[in-house]
Scaffold this motif. Structure first.
Motif, PDB file in Angstrom:
ATOM      1  N   GLU A  33      34.866  28.897  41.651  1.00 33.20           N
ATOM      2  CA  GLU A  33      33.741  29.708  41.155  1.00 33.20           C
ATOM      3  C   GLU A  33      33.138  29.095  39.890  1.00 33.20           C
ATOM      4  OE1 GLU A  33      32.731  31.990  43.089  1.00 33.20           O
ATOM      5  OE2 GLU A  33      34.385  33.146  43.959  1.00 33.20           O
ATOM      6  N   ASP A  69      43.241  30.036  41.440  1.00 32.56           N
ATOM      7  CA  ASP A  69      44.009  29.944  42.677  1.00 32.56           C
ATOM      8  C   ASP A  69      43.799  28.578  43.332  1.00 32.56           C
ATOM      9  OD1 ASP A  69      45.364  30.502  45.002  1.00 32.56           O
ATOM     10  OD2 ASP A  69      43.886  31.911  45.787  1.00 32.56           O
ATOM     11  N   SER A  89      35.699  37.399  40.822  1.00 34.08           N
ATOM     12  CA  SER A  89      35.043  36.500  39.855  1.00 34.08           C
ATOM     13  C   SER A  89      33.728  35.959  40.381  1.00 34.08           C
ATOM     14  CB  SER A  89      35.956  35.311  39.567  1.00 34.08           C
ATOM     15  OG  SER A  89      37.229  35.751  39.248  1.00 34.08           O
ATOM     16  N   ASP A  90      33.126  36.634  41.331  1.00 36.40           N
ATOM     17  CA  ASP A  90      31.910  36.090  41.938  1.00 36.40           C
ATOM     18  C   ASP A  90      30.690  36.937  41.623  1.00 36.40           C
ATOM     19  OD1 ASP A  90      32.632  38.294  43.334  1.00 36.40           O
ATOM     20  OD2 ASP A  90      32.516  37.387  45.320  1.00 36.40           O
ATOM     21  N   GLN A 123      30.271  39.982  42.187  1.00 32.58           N
ATOM     22  CA  GLN A 123      30.027  41.108  43.098  1.00 32.58           C
ATOM     23  C   GLN A 123      30.498  42.423  42.491  1.00 32.58           C
ATOM     24  OE1 GLN A 123      31.400  39.527  47.190  1.00 32.58           O
ATOM     25  NE2 GLN A 123      29.726  40.951  47.573  1.00 32.58           N
ATOM     26  N   ARG A 137      28.060  47.639  44.860  1.00 30.47           N
ATOM     27  CA  ARG A 137      28.613  46.301  45.120  1.00 30.47           C
ATOM     28  C   ARG A 137      27.454  45.319  45.060  1.00 30.47           C
ATOM     29  NH1 ARG A 137      33.206  43.130  45.388  1.00 30.47           N
ATOM     30  NH2 ARG A 137      33.544  42.177  47.418  1.00 30.47           N
ATOM     31  N   ARG A 182      34.520  33.007  49.518  1.00 29.94           N
ATOM     32  CA  ARG A 182      35.710  32.153  49.461  1.00 29.94           C
ATOM     33  C   ARG A 182      36.804  32.680  50.382  1.00 29.94           C
ATOM     34  NH1 ARG A 182      31.750  30.333  47.241  1.00 29.94           N
ATOM     35  NH2 ARG A 182      31.802  29.351  45.173  1.00 29.94           N
ATOM     36  N   VAL A 183      36.791  33.992  50.617  1.00 28.08           N
ATOM     37  CA  VAL A 183      37.742  34.537  51.577  1.00 28.08           C
ATOM     38  C   VAL A 183      37.070  34.414  52.944  1.00 28.08           C
ATOM     39  CG1 VAL A 183      38.964  36.610  52.312  1.00 28.08           C
ATOM     40  CG2 VAL A 183      38.678  36.157  49.872  1.00 28.08           C
TER      41      VAL A 183
HETATM   42  N1  UDP Z   1      39.534  34.108  45.832  1.00 29.17           N
HETATM   43  C1  UDP Z   1      40.780  33.623  45.432  1.00 29.17           C
HETATM   44  N2  UDP Z   1      41.513  32.886  46.321  1.00 29.17           N
HETATM   45  C2  UDP Z   1      41.079  32.609  47.585  1.00 29.17           C
HETATM   46  C3  UDP Z   1      39.836  33.143  47.986  1.00 29.17           C
HETATM   47  C4  UDP Z   1      39.089  33.895  47.085  1.00 29.17           C
HETATM   48  O1  UDP Z   1      41.212  33.855  44.302  1.00 29.17           O
HETATM   49  O2  UDP Z   1      41.775  31.933  48.322  1.00 29.17           O
HETATM   50  C5  UDP Z   1      38.753  34.900  44.870  1.00 29.17           C
HETATM   51  C6  UDP Z   1      37.263  34.544  44.828  1.00 29.17           C
HETATM   52  O3  UDP Z   1      37.019  33.486  43.942  1.00 29.17           O
HETATM   53  C7  UDP Z   1      36.644  35.850  44.365  1.00 29.17           C
HETATM   54  C8  UDP Z   1      37.555  36.901  44.988  1.00 29.17           C
HETATM   55  O4  UDP Z   1      38.785  36.237  45.303  1.00 29.17           O
HETATM   56  O5  UDP Z   1      36.705  35.979  42.960  1.00 29.17           O
HETATM   57  C9  UDP Z   1      36.954  37.521  46.226  1.00 29.17           C
HETATM   58  O6  UDP Z   1      36.581  36.499  47.127  1.00 29.17           O
HETATM   59  P1  UDP Z   1      35.281  36.591  48.046  1.00 29.17           P
HETATM   60  O7  UDP Z   1      34.101  36.849  47.227  1.00 29.17           O
HETATM   61  O8  UDP Z   1      35.258  35.411  48.940  1.00 29.17           O
HETATM   62  O9  UDP Z   1      35.662  37.877  48.919  1.00 29.17           O
HETATM   63  P2  UDP Z   1      34.708  39.064  49.411  1.00 29.17           P
HETATM   64  O10 UDP Z   1      33.952  39.519  48.205  1.00 29.17           O
HETATM   65  O11 UDP Z   1      33.844  38.469  50.435  1.00 29.17           O
HETATM   66  O12 UDP Z   1      35.650  40.100  49.917  1.00 29.17           O
END
Ligand code: UDP
Ligand code: MG
Length: 340
Positions: free
Chosen positions: A25, A54, A106-107, A109, A207, A216-217
């Protein structure tokens, strides 16, 4: 409204930890840090920001080290590789020293502007304040899947888990200590947070959109997380086989009666291969499904039995002055100390 708790000390004496797991990120870390610091400074509490890197492969590690060098409030745990979001949350909770711990993505959101609301509720005496996500910006398919997931989970879970509540929220230190001490390898944080109990309340929080279009997930990891949530909070998938076997038995008896009736009384030709193969494959499929579901639980038991640590820390930054030593199951601390 619950009664205010006398034991909550004045804001200035409280330490608030914000735990943020991250994977690649780099683009937003500086903006994110200043937004979170603005929200925390407005609350007048003492604070620390615990980043869990991570195993990022971009410039995140360097940026975090640089931020931490300038600002002692920022602490960083670097994993030795990518261990996944749930493991990173667990590490963050272990390393956090706060009287209250806020977990957020940390994105961008999760909106840091919700932090003062969380703290306010916590001061009123709530031990868990979780964000209920509104106005999701994901595409319709993903939104639909999330919607369905929470409803299915709630229908089958042994612990009612609030709909649309993800990781974002605040927990009191004692809640954090209970969560990190749980031995579950297969972790679904919102479920564990609900399971521990205490006084909980949800607050609606919009959100926001992701800063880039690349979650990232991955969908595969989300699918695994959804399975973890269901299999670790419900034994319904296993027990539903009682109902299925009763149904199978009934249809089997029905088929037998049908065949015997024709054989004995009407002399009509016995229905041919088609119906037999349909019935056989139908019951075969049910068996296979049952074995698959057993497999889900067995692999979880196997994982739990091997008891590997959930993550490995490569190095820690700015933790020399920490107020609490890390505690909890599943980290390296639950094992005999390593000779480094
Ligand atoms: N993240 C992490 N490890 C991973 C994948 C994601 O720490 O293997 C962190 C990512 O940087 C973010 C948070 O987990 O801060 C949520 O990820 P993402 O935005 O992809 O998930 P979503 O919001 O789509 O559920
Ligand atoms: Mg996200």
């Amino acid at each position: 409204m619950i009664q205010a708790i006398a034991s909550r000390r004045p804001a200035e004496e409280m330490l608030v930890s914000v735990v943020m797991p991250l994977y690649n990120e780099a683009a937003v870390l500086r903006t994110l840090t200043s937004l979170v610091e603005d929200a925390l400074q407005a609350s007048r509490c003492r604070y620390e920001i615990v980043y869990v890197n991570d195993g990022s492969r971009d410039a995140s590690a360097e940026i975090l080290d640089e931020l931490a060098a300038k600002d002692p409030h920022i602490r960083v745990v670097h994993f030795s590789r990518n261990f996944g979001h749930q493991a990173a949350v667990q590490a963050g909770l272990m390393f956090a020293s706060g009287d209250a711990v806020i977990v957020m993505d940390s994105d961008l959101q999760d909106d840091p502007r919700a932090i003062p609301q969380f703290l306010e509720r916590w001061r009123e005496g709530y031990d868990v304040v979780y964000a209920v996500r509104t106005h999701r910006k994901e595409n319709a398919l993903k939104r639909g899947l999330f919607y369905g997931f929470y409803r299915v989970l709630n229908a089958v879970s042994d612990t009612p888990i609030p709909n649309d509540a993800g990781n974002f929220g605040l927990i009191d230190r004692r809640v954090a200590e209970h969560i990190v001490r749980m031995y579950d390898r297969d972790r679904f944080y919102p479920g564990l947070r609900r399971w521990v109990g205490f006084r909980q309340i949800g607050v609606p929080v919009e959100r926001l959109a992701r800063h880039d279009e690349k979650p990232r997930v991955t969908m595969r990891q989300l699918w695994r997380l959804a399975k973890s949530a269901i299999f670790s909070f419900s034994s319904f998938p296993l027990t539903m086989f009682y109902a299925i076997s009763a149904l199978s038995l009934l249809s089997c008896l029905g088929l037998c009666g049908f065949t015997l009736y024709h054989k004995l009384f009407t002399g009509l030709a016995i229905p041919g291969w088609a119906s037999m193969t349909i019935a056989a494959s139908f019951f075969g499929a049910i068996n296979a499904l049952g074995i698959g579901i057993l497999g889900e639980y067995v692999t979880r038991i196997y994982d739990q039995a091997r008891a590997r640590p959930l993550f490995i820390v490569e190095r820690e930054v700015n933790f020399a002055q920490r107020e609490h030593e890390p505690v909890g199951a599943l980290g390296e601390w639950s094992l005999p100390p390593l000779q480094r």
